[in-house]
Every structure is written in structure tokens, then in C-alpha cells.
Design a protein around this motif. Structure first.
Motif, PDB file in Angstrom:
ATOM      1  N   ASP A 291       0.825  -1.210   0.000  1.00 16.30           N
ATOM      2  CA  ASP A 291       0.000   0.000   0.000  1.00 16.30           C
ATOM      3  C   ASP A 291       0.858   1.259   0.000  1.00 16.30           C
ATOM      4  N   HIS A 292       2.018   1.188   0.668  1.00 15.13           N
ATOM      5  CA  HIS A 292       2.912   2.341   0.730  1.00 15.13           C
ATOM      6  C   HIS A 292       3.769   2.467  -0.539  1.00 15.13           C
ATOM      7  N   GLU A 293       3.588   1.497  -1.447  1.00 13.77           N
ATOM      8  CA  GLU A 293       4.352   1.483  -2.698  1.00 13.77           C
ATOM      9  C   GLU A 293       5.857   1.570  -2.433  1.00 13.77           C
ATOM     10  N   VAL A 294       6.291   0.758  -1.489  1.00 12.39           N
ATOM     11  CA  VAL A 294       7.697   0.762  -1.082  1.00 12.39           C
ATOM     12  C   VAL A 294       8.564   0.171  -2.195  1.00 12.39           C
ATOM     13  N   ARG A 295       9.662   0.854  -2.495  1.00 13.39           N
ATOM     14  CA  ARG A 295      10.634   0.365  -3.459  1.00 13.39           C
ATOM     15  C   ARG A 295      11.933   0.022  -2.732  1.00 13.39           C
ATOM     16  N   PHE A 296      12.597  -1.017  -3.201  1.00 12.83           N
ATOM     17  CA  PHE A 296      13.810  -1.469  -2.521  1.00 12.83           C
ATOM     18  C   PHE A 296      14.873  -0.369  -2.488  1.00 12.83           C
ATOM     19  N   SER A 297      15.011   0.358  -3.582  1.00 13.30           N
ATOM     20  CA  SER A 297      16.069   1.370  -3.681  1.00 13.30           C
ATOM     21  C   SER A 297      15.852   2.542  -2.736  1.00 13.30           C
ATOM     22  N   THR A 298      14.599   2.833  -2.398  1.00 11.86           N
ATOM     23  CA  THR A 298      14.306   4.006  -1.560  1.00 11.86           C
ATOM     24  C   THR A 298      13.706   3.646  -0.208  1.00 11.86           C
ATOM     25  N   MET A 299      13.601   2.368   0.082  1.00 15.52           N
ATOM     26  CA  MET A 299      12.941   1.922   1.308  1.00 15.52           C
ATOM     27  C   MET A 299      13.704   2.366   2.558  1.00 15.52           C
ATOM     28  N   ASP A 300      12.977   2.907   3.528  1.00 16.54           N
ATOM     29  CA  ASP A 300      13.554   3.243   4.826  1.00 16.54           C
ATOM     30  C   ASP A 300      13.413   2.016   5.720  1.00 16.54           C
TER      31      ASP A 300
END
Length: 216
Positions: free
Chosen positions: A103-112
Motif C-alpha cells: 500500500d505504501h508502494e515501497v521500493r527497494f532502492s528508496t525503502m527506509d
């Protein structure tokens, strides 16, 4: 009856039958003439019970307690049902966590990652259990003994080579042959012992119970 017949009738692999024997759950008689295991109808019925409980994922130790009377079947099942309910709850929590990341559209490159790890830690304090990344599989269990064995064997080979080299380059001051035999044989015996222990360790790791879901 022989183990091949038991394997056919119960649908348990020979490896698992022997594993249950090693765990003390099954104690077949041995033929006095040839030393082979002879399984009775009682052994067959016991294996069917073990198979049933293992398919429910009840631990070996729990089955042992049930068999010896240290734990009643009802208490074991109640306790196991609570454990399964907890596992189910953990799975549901992980599913929700995965959905949150989607749902948060998390991406590996920018994930916190730190932010989500802190959320996980908070959930774990409240009882959720995530995957234990420190768990070791069979290969990991065998890696350390293998490294130690290789180092020890290499060290012993180096000792033997050094002794033989010193013996060859100085013909005038060679030590007595019995001494040379002793200092050569001892490292060889140690190497054999190390390799035997490594093989035994491998068999211990490999000799566990096969996966019930795929083998039954």
C-alpha cells in the motif's frame, strides 16, 4: 515383518523409521539368528500413531511424553492447538505487514528499512514473531566442522611433509627410523580420526527426520 514391509504398509520412509528408533519412540525386536530388526503389528500401529501426530506437526519430544504417559494426549493436543493459533496469528500479522508495504508502494532502492524494522520490533514486543534470520540450515551446521577439519588435516599434512623433508635433506643427522615412523604415523592417525568425526557429524546432521509433508 521387515522394514521394507513396514515402509509399504505405513507409508513412512525407512530413514524416518530408523530415526524414530534412534529417538526411542520405537523399539523393535532383533532376530537372534541374523540380527535383523523384526517389526510386530504393535510396532506398525505405533508408527501409524507417530505418523498421525507428526503430520499435525507435534514435536518428537511431545510424542515421547505421550507414549511414556508423562503427558496426556488431550493436554498435548490442547497445548499444540494454542501453539498453532499463535503461528497463525503471526502469519496473519506478516501478511498485513506485507500488504502495508504494498500500500505504501515501497521500493527497494528508496525503502527506509530502519523505520519498518522499528515497527517490527514494536510488534514483536506485543507478541508477534517474525522469521528468525539467525536460524541455521543443515549446510550452515556442517560448515564450521568442515572448516575445522580442513584446517586440522592441512596442519597434520604440513607436519608430515616437514618431517620427511628434514629427513631427506640431512642424511648425516637422520633420526632413528622408529622415531620417524612414530612422528609420521601419529599425524596420519589424527587425520583419519578427524575425517571419521567429520563423517559422523555429517551423518548426524543428515540423519534427522525427513520432511513429513513431502515424504509422507
Amino acid at each position: 515383518m521387515r522394514i521394507n514391509e513396514v515402509e509399504q504398509r505405513v507409508g513412512i520412509t525407512k530413514k524416518n523409521i530408523r530415526f524414530y528408533e534412534q529417538q526411542g519412540l520405537l523399539k523393535p525386536e532383533r532376530n537372534a539368528q541374523n540380527g535383523y530388526r523384526e517389526y510386530s503389528e504393535e510396532d506398525l500401529l505405533l508408527l501409524q500413531k507417530i505418523k498421525l501426530l507428526r503430520k499435525l506437526s507435534i514435536p518428537i519430544e511431545e510424542i515421547r511424553k505421550i507414549e511414556t504417559g508423562a503427558l496426556t494426549m488431550e493436554d498435548a493436543l490442547r497445548r499444540h492447538r494454542i501453539s498453532l493459533e499463535r503461528e497463525q496469528k503471526n502469519v496473519e500479522e506478516m501478511q498485513l505487514f506485507c500488504q502495508m508495504l504494498i500500500d505504501h508502494e515501497v521500493r527497494f532502492s528508496t525503502m527506509d528499512a530502519l523505520e519498518y524494522l522499528e515497527k517490527m520490533e514494536h510488534m514483536e514486543k506485543e507478541g508477534t514473531r517474525f522469521m528468525n534470520i539467525q536460524a541455521k540450515d543443515r549446510k550452515h551446521k556442517f560448515f564450521a566442522p568442515l572448516v575445522m577439519a580442513v584446517l586440522m588435516v592441512a596442519f597434520m599434512i604440513a607436519i608430515v611433509w616437514t618431517v620427511l623433508w628434514a629427513y631427506a635433506i640431512d642424511p648425516m643427522n637422520r633420526p632413528p627410523m622408529p622415531f620417524m615412523i612414530i612422528v609420521t604415523v601419529i599425524p596420519i592417525v589424527i587425520i583419519i580420526g578427524v575425517l571419521c568425526n567429520l563423517w559422523k557429524r555429517y551423518q548426524e546432521i543428515k540423519g534427522g527426520e525427513e520432511d513429513v509433508a513431502s515424504k509422507y
